[in-house]
Design a protein around this motif. Structure first.
Motif, PDB file in Angstrom:
ATOM      1  N   GLN A 126       0.854  -1.193   0.000  1.00 38.03           N
ATOM      2  CA  GLN A 126       0.000   0.000   0.000  1.00 38.03           C
ATOM      3  C   GLN A 126       0.892   1.247   0.000  1.00 38.03           C
ATOM      4  N   ARG A 127       1.891   1.263   0.859  1.00 40.97           N
ATOM      5  CA  ARG A 127       2.802   2.413   0.945  1.00 40.97           C
ATOM      6  C   ARG A 127       3.545   2.610  -0.377  1.00 40.97           C
ATOM      7  N   ALA A 128       4.006   1.538  -0.992  1.00 39.57           N
ATOM      8  CA  ALA A 128       4.736   1.643  -2.261  1.00 39.57           C
ATOM      9  C   ALA A 128       3.875   2.244  -3.363  1.00 39.57           C
ATOM     10  N   HIS A 129       2.558   2.053  -3.274  1.00 32.82           N
ATOM     11  CA  HIS A 129       1.639   2.577  -4.282  1.00 32.82           C
ATOM     12  C   HIS A 129       1.080   3.946  -3.930  1.00 32.82           C
ATOM     13  N   THR A 130       1.279   4.409  -2.698  1.00 29.77           N
ATOM     14  CA  THR A 130       0.691   5.693  -2.302  1.00 29.77           C
ATOM     15  C   THR A 130       1.722   6.748  -1.897  1.00 29.77           C
ATOM     16  N   ASP A 131       2.941   6.359  -1.592  1.00 31.48           N
ATOM     17  CA  ASP A 131       3.999   7.311  -1.238  1.00 31.48           C
ATOM     18  C   ASP A 131       4.655   7.775  -2.543  1.00 31.48           C
ATOM     19  N   PRO A 132       4.572   9.061  -2.866  1.00 26.69           N
ATOM     20  CA  PRO A 132       5.057   9.515  -4.175  1.00 26.69           C
ATOM     21  C   PRO A 132       6.551   9.286  -4.394  1.00 26.69           C
ATOM     22  N   GLU A 133       7.374   9.439  -3.368  1.00 30.73           N
ATOM     23  CA  GLU A 133       8.809   9.224  -3.537  1.00 30.73           C
ATOM     24  C   GLU A 133       9.114   7.763  -3.840  1.00 30.73           C
ATOM     25  N   LEU A 134       8.455   6.852  -3.135  1.00 27.75           N
ATOM     26  CA  LEU A 134       8.655   5.426  -3.412  1.00 27.75           C
ATOM     27  C   LEU A 134       8.114   5.060  -4.788  1.00 27.75           C
ATOM     28  N   PHE A 135       6.908   5.519  -5.097  1.00 29.63           N
ATOM     29  CA  PHE A 135       6.285   5.202  -6.379  1.00 29.63           C
ATOM     30  C   PHE A 135       7.199   5.595  -7.547  1.00 29.63           C
ATOM     31  N   ALA A 136       7.777   6.795  -7.476  1.00 27.91           N
ATOM     32  CA  ALA A 136       8.646   7.272  -8.555  1.00 27.91           C
ATOM     33  C   ALA A 136       9.888   6.397  -8.731  1.00 27.91           C
ATOM     34  N   LYS A 137      10.322   5.733  -7.673  1.00 23.44           N
ATOM     35  CA  LYS A 137      11.517   4.881  -7.751  1.00 23.44           C
ATOM     36  C   LYS A 137      11.277   3.580  -8.510  1.00 23.44           C
ATOM     37  N   TRP A 138      10.037   3.084  -8.517  1.00 21.66           N
ATOM     38  CA  TRP A 138       9.848   1.762  -9.098  1.00 21.66           C
ATOM     39  C   TRP A 138       8.916   1.706 -10.300  1.00 21.66           C
ATOM     40  N   VAL A 139       8.055   2.680 -10.490  1.00 30.50           N
ATOM     41  CA  VAL A 139       7.046   2.547 -11.539  1.00 30.50           C
ATOM     42  C   VAL A 139       7.677   2.551 -12.935  1.00 30.50           C
ATOM     43  N   GLY A 140       7.164   1.694 -13.799  1.00 34.35           N
ATOM     44  CA  GLY A 140       7.519   1.706 -15.209  1.00 34.35           C
ATOM     45  C   GLY A 140       8.820   1.019 -15.574  1.00 34.35           C
ATOM     46  N   PRO A 141       9.122   1.077 -16.874  1.00 35.98           N
ATOM     47  CA  PRO A 141      10.321   0.415 -17.400  1.00 35.98           C
ATOM     48  C   PRO A 141      11.608   1.001 -16.830  1.00 35.98           C
ATOM     49  N   ASP A 142      12.663   0.202 -16.834  1.00 36.51           N
ATOM     50  CA  ASP A 142      13.972   0.631 -16.343  1.00 36.51           C
ATOM     51  C   ASP A 142      14.502   1.839 -17.112  1.00 36.51           C
ATOM     52  N   SER A 143      14.134   1.977 -18.369  1.00 42.51           N
ATOM     53  CA  SER A 143      14.673   3.043 -19.217  1.00 42.51           C
ATOM     54  C   SER A 143      14.066   4.414 -18.938  1.00 42.51           C
ATOM     55  N   LEU A 144      13.023   4.486 -18.113  1.00 42.20           N
ATOM     56  CA  LEU A 144      12.344   5.758 -17.847  1.00 42.20           C
ATOM     57  C   LEU A 144      12.660   6.293 -16.457  1.00 42.20           C
ATOM     58  N   GLN A 145      12.741   7.608 -16.364  1.00 37.75           N
ATOM     59  CA  GLN A 145      12.894   8.308 -15.089  1.00 37.75           C
ATOM     60  C   GLN A 145      11.568   9.006 -14.805  1.00 37.75           C
ATOM     61  N   THR A 146      11.024   8.824 -13.622  1.00 30.47           N
ATOM     62  CA  THR A 146       9.710   9.360 -13.295  1.00 30.47           C
ATOM     63  C   THR A 146       9.811  10.563 -12.376  1.00 30.47           C
ATOM     64  N   GLU A 147       9.063  11.613 -12.715  1.00 31.04           N
ATOM     65  CA  GLU A 147       8.940  12.799 -11.864  1.00 31.04           C
ATOM     66  C   GLU A 147       7.470  12.962 -11.484  1.00 31.04           C
ATOM     67  N   ILE A 148       7.200  13.011 -10.201  1.00 26.30           N
ATOM     68  CA  ILE A 148       5.839  13.227  -9.715  1.00 26.30           C
ATOM     69  C   ILE A 148       5.525  14.716  -9.820  1.00 26.30           C
ATOM     70  N   LEU A 149       4.421  15.056 -10.458  1.00 30.67           N
ATOM     71  CA  LEU A 149       4.009  16.451 -10.607  1.00 30.67           C
ATOM     72  C   LEU A 149       2.964  16.837  -9.559  1.00 30.67           C
ATOM     73  N   ARG A 150       2.097  15.893  -9.243  1.00 34.36           N
ATOM     74  CA  ARG A 150       1.006  16.134  -8.294  1.00 34.36           C
ATOM     75  C   ARG A 150       0.668  14.793  -7.671  1.00 34.36           C
ATOM     76  N   TRP A 151       0.443  14.760  -6.358  1.00 28.33           N
ATOM     77  CA  TRP A 151       0.185  13.470  -5.715  1.00 28.33           C
ATOM     78  C   TRP A 151      -0.567  13.671  -4.410  1.00 28.33           C
ATOM     79  N   ASN A 152      -1.814  13.263  -4.368  1.00 29.88           N
ATOM     80  CA  ASN A 152      -2.629  13.317  -3.153  1.00 29.88           C
ATOM     81  C   ASN A 152      -3.345  11.980  -3.043  1.00 29.88           C
ATOM     82  N   ALA A 153      -2.655  10.994  -2.478  1.00 26.51           N
ATOM     83  CA  ALA A 153      -3.153   9.615  -2.426  1.00 26.51           C
ATOM     84  C   ALA A 153      -4.154   9.442  -1.285  1.00 26.51           C
ATOM     85  N   THR A 154      -5.263  10.149  -1.403  1.00 22.75           N
ATOM     86  CA  THR A 154      -6.373  10.022  -0.467  1.00 22.75           C
ATOM     87  C   THR A 154      -7.653   9.913  -1.281  1.00 22.75           C
TER      88      THR A 154
END
Length: 165
Positions: free
Chosen positions: A37-65
């Motif tokens: 649950q935390r891995a899917h709702t914490d924006p810093e953690l989510f950005a570390k793992w989501v998507g293919p290895d070749s992509l870098q993710t930047e969270i623009l907006r995140w309110n996991a409520t």
């Protein structure tokens, strides 16, 4: 369709019945439901793992409520892929959200994630994505989704193993 990660990580099942606009994901993790649950709702953690290895993710907006929203951009070699959605229900063991790829703004999926406690520090993730047509479902499946899911969850396995979640 059924796909799996490499043998050094758990298997991810991606299934689509031929006559329904639905994609189902199932994957076991060496983690508690709370960790997933935390891995899917914490924006810093989510950005570390989501998507293919070749992509870098930047969270623009995140309110996991419940009632919140989210947006992120994934970048690779000068290319950008933006995504956004709304969190409809966020509670222990369950996340319901919309998902839109900005490159195809008319294609909105409704995604439900549930985290089934298997005991012994293991959890089964169940994901269901409902789209508006079989054609949209097939476009998602052929978009590289399989690579993104498999590589992303392998990165999440590594974060879990390193105690970062």
């Amino acid at each position: 369709m059924n796909a799996a990660t490499n043998t050094s990580h758990a298997q991810t099942s991606i299934e689509a019945a031929p006559d329904l606009p639905v994609i189902r994901l199932t994957r076991d993790f060496q983690a508690t439901p709370e960790q997933l649950q935390r891995a899917h709702t914490d924006p810093e953690l989510f950005a570390k793992w989501v998507g293919p290895d070749s992509l870098q993710t930047e969270i623009l907006r995140w309110n996991a409520t419940t009632g919140g929203n989210w947006a992120y951009v994934a970048r690779r070699d000068g290319e950008e892929f933006a995504f956004h959605g709304s969190f409809h229900d966020v509670r222990p063991g369950r996340i319901v959200q919309t998902f839109t790829f900005d490159g195809f703004p008319d294609g909105v999926s409704l995604e439900t994630l549930t985290f089934e406690d298997l005991g012994g520090g293991r959890t089964r993730l169940h994901g269901v994505s409902v789209v508006q047509s079989i054609e949209e479902r097939d476009a998602m499946l052929s978009s590289g989704m399989e690579v993104g899911v498999n590589e992303g969850y392998a990165k999440l396995d590594d974060l879990l193993g390193a105690g970062e979640v």
